[in-house]
Design an enzyme around this catalytic site. Structure first.
Site, mmCIF file in Angstrom:
data_model
loop_
_atom_site.group_PDB
_atom_site.id
_atom_site.type_symbol
_atom_site.label_atom_id
_atom_site.label_comp_id
_atom_site.label_asym_id
_atom_site.label_seq_id
_atom_site.Cartn_x
_atom_site.Cartn_y
_atom_site.Cartn_z
ATOM 1 N N GLN A 1 -4.815 -1.748 9.489
ATOM 2 C CA GLN A 1 -4.645 -3.079 8.903
ATOM 3 C C GLN A 1 -5.209 -4.140 9.850
ATOM 4 O O GLN A 1 -4.916 -4.143 11.042
ATOM 5 C CB GLN A 1 -3.157 -3.335 8.629
ATOM 6 C CG GLN A 1 -2.870 -4.581 7.822
ATOM 7 C CD GLN A 1 -3.410 -4.520 6.397
ATOM 8 O OE1 GLN A 1 -3.541 -3.462 5.795
ATOM 9 N NE2 GLN A 1 -3.742 -5.669 5.845
ATOM 10 N N ASP B 1 -11.352 2.367 3.766
ATOM 11 C CA ASP B 1 -11.560 0.914 3.691
ATOM 12 C C ASP B 1 -13.055 0.580 3.580
ATOM 13 O O ASP B 1 -13.413 -0.525 3.178
ATOM 14 C CB ASP B 1 -11.031 0.264 4.982
ATOM 15 C CG ASP B 1 -9.842 -0.639 4.745
ATOM 16 O OD1 ASP B 1 -9.639 -1.075 3.594
ATOM 17 O OD2 ASP B 1 -9.122 -0.925 5.720
ATOM 18 N N LYS C 1 0.842 -1.205 0.000
ATOM 19 C CA LYS C 1 0.000 0.000 0.000
ATOM 20 C C LYS C 1 0.873 1.249 0.000
ATOM 21 O O LYS C 1 0.592 2.214 -0.709
ATOM 22 C CB LYS C 1 -0.935 -0.022 1.224
ATOM 23 C CG LYS C 1 -2.052 -1.054 1.074
ATOM 24 C CD LYS C 1 -2.832 -1.293 2.363
ATOM 25 C CE LYS C 1 -3.826 -2.443 2.132
ATOM 26 N NZ LYS C 1 -4.476 -2.913 3.350
HETATM 27 N N1 GUN Z 1 -6.458 -7.174 5.999
HETATM 28 C C1 GUN Z 1 -6.571 -7.899 4.864
HETATM 29 N N2 GUN Z 1 -7.133 -7.155 3.882
HETATM 30 C C2 GUN Z 1 -7.370 -5.939 4.417
HETATM 31 C C3 GUN Z 1 -7.911 -4.736 3.895
HETATM 32 O O1 GUN Z 1 -8.324 -4.616 2.731
HETATM 33 N N3 GUN Z 1 -7.967 -3.697 4.763
HETATM 34 C C4 GUN Z 1 -7.553 -3.793 6.038
HETATM 35 N N4 GUN Z 1 -7.669 -2.723 6.821
HETATM 36 N N5 GUN Z 1 -7.041 -4.887 6.557
HETATM 37 C C5 GUN Z 1 -6.951 -5.950 5.743
#
Ligand code: GUN
Length: 278
Positions: free
Chosen positions: A94, A117, A50
């Site tokens: 995350q 998100d 990211k």
């Molecule tokens: N953990 C696995 N995929 C994601 C995601 O798309 N966003 C977040 N915040 N955590 C994750």
């Protein structure tokens, strides 16, 4: 017949290139905060990806890595600071979080205007009632991939296998918004094949590698594979690709299908968070 491959990597790259052109013209760059608690190896990789994607697109990114044993209150206070930080337009925590932290409470603390998100109950609720708001990145990417085939979604039978809050439920909701007739299957569904074999659009999000076989798929269907599991050192989707490609009309590969779209949609959501009226 051999299916057309939906090249998620290429489509995601096109989206990222278009976003970069827009962002390059902006004086105030969008900002994304990514918070990681602990050292989960998968999370490390996701967070790094990211961060890299933000850098390439010209988005300011602030990665905050915290120790596994920080308190819930510490994390809540941090998010409140990020909520009022004018350089930060999007906040992503995350997941998964360590067990002593209540993920729902944390997600609820994120300002809904920065919830890139789309995981908060308000964002999810807005999707459900068709109001403006952030759409979770993976479901948003799935709809883009389906649309990339040029096929109409309206009136089609869409079957989503998996009912998670992050993928299954929002994807089913978005397909409904596109006027598909939607069926959601899950681990307690009796006679899964009866449903999947009628699906013009089949979305597999079960986390069970290879469980959707070719003979469960309707001839010519659009098959979107959200699964990504490591089996004997190789990444495998929920769909048994070799048999499925002989039945499907279109299919996403794993890797290189849904995965790259998730990050592209995160960048898009972050830009929209910074410039909500454009
Ligand atoms: N953990 C696995 N995929 C994601 C995601 O798309 N966003 C977040 N915040 N955590 C994750």
């Amino acid at each position: 017949m051999s299916a057309n491959i939906i090249d998620g990597k290429k489509i995601a790259q096109q989206i990222k290139d278009e976003l970069k052109i827009k962002i390059d013209k902006l004086e105030n760059k969008p900002g994304l905060a990514v918070v990681q608690v602990g050292n989960d190896p998968a999370s490390q990789v996701y967070v790094r990806n990211k961060e890299k994607a933000c850098q390439k697109a010209g988005i300011y990114s602030k990665v905050i890595k915290l120790k596994e044993d920080i308190s819930q209150q510490y994390l809540i206070d941090l998010i409140r600071q990020l909520n009022s930080d004018v350089k930060i337009n999007g906040i992503l925590v995350q997941l998964p979080l360590p067990e002593h932290i209540d993920s729902n409470k944390i997600i609820n603390t994120i300002d809904v205007k920065k919830d890139v998100d789309g995981f908060s109950p308000i964002s999810m609720g807005n999707v459900l009632i068709g109001r403006p708001g952030f759409i979770s990145c993976t479901p948003r990417g799935i709809i883009r991939l389906i649309k990339s085939t040029g096929q109409k979604i309206e009136g089609k039978n869409a079957v989503v296998v998996g009912r998670s809050n992050i993928v299954g439920k929002p994807t089913a909701t978005l397909l409904m918004r596109e006027n598909a007739t939607v069926t959601v299957c899950h681990s307690r569904t009796v006679d899964l094949v009866q449903h999947t074999s009628k699906a013009d659009i089949l979305v597999a999000a079960t986390g069970k590698p290879g469980m959707i076989k070719g003979d469960m798929i309707k001839e010519g269907a659009i098959v979107i594979d959200v699964g990504i599991s490591r089996v004997n050192g190789k990444l495998k989707g929920d769909v048994d690709f070799d048999s499925a490609k002989e039945r499907a009309g279109w299919i996403t590969p794993v890797p290189g299908g849904v995965g790259p779209m998730t990050i592209a949609m995160l960048l898009q959501n972050t830009l929209e968070a910074a410039y909500p009226n454009e």
